[in-house]
Write a protein that holds these residues in place. Sequence first.
Motif, PDB file in Angstrom:
ATOM      1  N   ASN A 209      79.425  53.799 -12.040  1.00 15.77           N
ATOM      2  CA  ASN A 209      79.834  54.508 -10.822  1.00 15.77           C
ATOM      3  C   ASN A 209      80.494  53.573  -9.820  1.00 15.77           C
ATOM      4  O   ASN A 209      81.442  53.969  -9.127  1.00 15.77           O
ATOM      5  CB  ASN A 209      78.627  55.200 -10.191  1.00 15.77           C
ATOM      6  CG  ASN A 209      78.258  56.490 -10.895  1.00 15.77           C
ATOM      7  OD1 ASN A 209      79.031  57.429 -10.944  1.00 15.77           O
ATOM      8  ND2 ASN A 209      77.067  56.536 -11.465  1.00 15.77           N
TER       9      ASN A 209
ATOM     10  N   PHE B  94      84.271  53.952  -8.394  1.00 10.04           N
ATOM     11  CA  PHE B  94      84.487  53.952  -6.944  1.00 10.04           C
ATOM     12  C   PHE B  94      85.493  52.878  -6.537  1.00 10.04           C
ATOM     13  O   PHE B  94      86.442  53.154  -5.785  1.00 10.04           O
ATOM     14  CB  PHE B  94      83.158  53.734  -6.232  1.00 10.04           C
ATOM     15  CG  PHE B  94      83.282  53.562  -4.745  1.00 10.04           C
ATOM     16  CD1 PHE B  94      83.533  54.646  -3.924  1.00 10.04           C
ATOM     17  CD2 PHE B  94      83.160  52.302  -4.170  1.00 10.04           C
ATOM     18  CE1 PHE B  94      83.657  54.482  -2.550  1.00 10.04           C
ATOM     19  CE2 PHE B  94      83.281  52.132  -2.801  1.00 10.04           C
ATOM     20  CZ  PHE B  94      83.532  53.218  -2.000  1.00 10.04           C
TER      21      PHE B  94
ATOM     22  N   CYS C 218      85.807  60.095  -6.661  1.00  8.37           N
ATOM     23  CA  CYS C 218      85.273  58.983  -5.870  1.00  8.37           C
ATOM     24  C   CYS C 218      84.049  59.435  -5.076  1.00  8.37           C
ATOM     25  O   CYS C 218      83.013  58.756  -5.061  1.00  8.37           O
ATOM     26  CB  CYS C 218      86.362  58.454  -4.943  1.00  8.37           C
ATOM     27  SG  CYS C 218      85.856  57.043  -3.936  1.00  8.37           S
ATOM     28  N   TRP C 219      84.156  60.588  -4.425  1.00  7.23           N
ATOM     29  CA  TRP C 219      83.008  61.138  -3.694  1.00  7.23           C
ATOM     30  C   TRP C 219      81.847  61.413  -4.632  1.00  7.23           C
ATOM     31  O   TRP C 219      80.675  61.154  -4.306  1.00  7.23           O
ATOM     32  CB  TRP C 219      83.426  62.432  -2.986  1.00  7.23           C
ATOM     33  CG  TRP C 219      84.125  62.230  -1.683  1.00  7.23           C
ATOM     34  CD1 TRP C 219      85.453  62.014  -1.491  1.00  7.23           C
ATOM     35  CD2 TRP C 219      83.521  62.209  -0.380  1.00  7.23           C
ATOM     36  NE1 TRP C 219      85.734  61.868  -0.150  1.00  7.23           N
ATOM     37  CE2 TRP C 219      84.567  61.986   0.554  1.00  7.23           C
ATOM     38  CE3 TRP C 219      82.230  62.375   0.080  1.00  7.23           C
ATOM     39  CZ2 TRP C 219      84.336  61.916   1.917  1.00  7.23           C
ATOM     40  CZ3 TRP C 219      81.994  62.308   1.457  1.00  7.23           C
ATOM     41  CH2 TRP C 219      83.035  62.080   2.352  1.00  7.23           C
TER      42      TRP C 219
ATOM     43  N   SER D 195      81.129  59.899  -7.406  1.00  8.44           N
ATOM     44  CA  SER D 195      80.521  58.630  -7.803  1.00  8.44           C
ATOM     45  C   SER D 195      79.602  58.094  -6.706  1.00  8.44           C
ATOM     46  O   SER D 195      78.522  57.561  -6.997  1.00  8.44           O
ATOM     47  CB  SER D 195      81.612  57.600  -8.114  1.00  8.44           C
ATOM     48  OG  SER D 195      82.347  57.982  -9.249  1.00  8.44           O
ATOM     49  N   VAL D 196      80.017  58.235  -5.449  1.00  2.00           N
ATOM     50  CA  VAL D 196      79.166  57.801  -4.331  1.00  2.00           C
ATOM     51  C   VAL D 196      77.874  58.604  -4.303  1.00  2.00           C
ATOM     52  O   VAL D 196      76.776  58.055  -4.115  1.00  2.00           O
ATOM     53  CB  VAL D 196      79.927  57.936  -2.994  1.00  2.00           C
ATOM     54  CG1 VAL D 196      78.997  57.682  -1.819  1.00  2.00           C
ATOM     55  CG2 VAL D 196      81.105  56.983  -2.954  1.00  2.00           C
TER      56      VAL D 196
END
Length: 322
Positions: free
Chosen positions: A50, A54, A71-72, A74-75
Amino acid sequence: MPCEGCMERDNKSTDATMEFLLLGFSELLCLRVLLFLIFFTVHLVTLAGNVMIFMAVVMEPSRSPMLSFLCWLSVIELCYTLVIVPKALLSLIVVDGTTISFIGCAAQMHLFVALGGAECFLLVAMSYDRYVAICQPLHYVAVMSEGFCLRLAVACCLGSFAVALGLTVAVFRLPFCRSHRINHFFCDVPAVLHLTCTRGYSPQLPLLAACVLLLLLPFLLILTSYVCIASALLHTTSSTGRGKAFSTCITHLAITLLHYGCATFMYIRPKSSYSPARDKMVSLVYTNITPLLYPLIYSLRNKEIKGVLRKMLRRKKIAQLN
């Protein structure tokens, strides 16, 4: 039926000094070391995967909306695993279970539900992105602007945190039994509800409402998007265009089925079917294995992610040579 030794909540039993005992895997004495090594390795690989996604997306100057949503996602997965997995690993080390405060248990439940709900809402946003890309390609750039995607992602997080807060407050306002032993490795909603002393199905109503808002409603919206996408693809004469459109959706479909399948099995069911031993093992897989599969699915099936990862590795090699 109410549990034995129930008591109505008083000031002493509800303040911040009250503690719960997380029993964890006290019954698996022989498998502790093996399970710890397996899930510790899985945890490290999940974090690395992750973080890599990111960093790769953040370093990409021109990101598509789908990359931004990934990306969100993964966060959220990073935070999700950090909230649950360290406590699970600790429960495999400590023989007699670990204690967690009343506030700590409520905070862990809130974060777990909020992050899981944010993932559900983000999957809806990603399905809408696919709908606009396939059904309204001429308006895609105008509709899915960077500012709109950011507002959509923030709204997903705020909405899920609000629903999770309402569920957590409703659960921890219920009277608990004298025994505060949670037969789980974290403060999962069914495990905590199992300690309540109320009769009937009233304690299940907040969980049912949260499932409708966080699971059923998002799933129906995703289903609606894919019905529209399937209808548009049926009217596409080019088999090449149909195959290309389908390939852009397969990653999202795989993640959606995995996430909603596990969540539905865990939370949409009556209290009478609760089984601590079974739920702990399913939760162990749900909170460890599925977050590992997400970055693997991204990197193997999504061409944009593969391209961004190749660029990042290429830049790293150039930096090392210089």
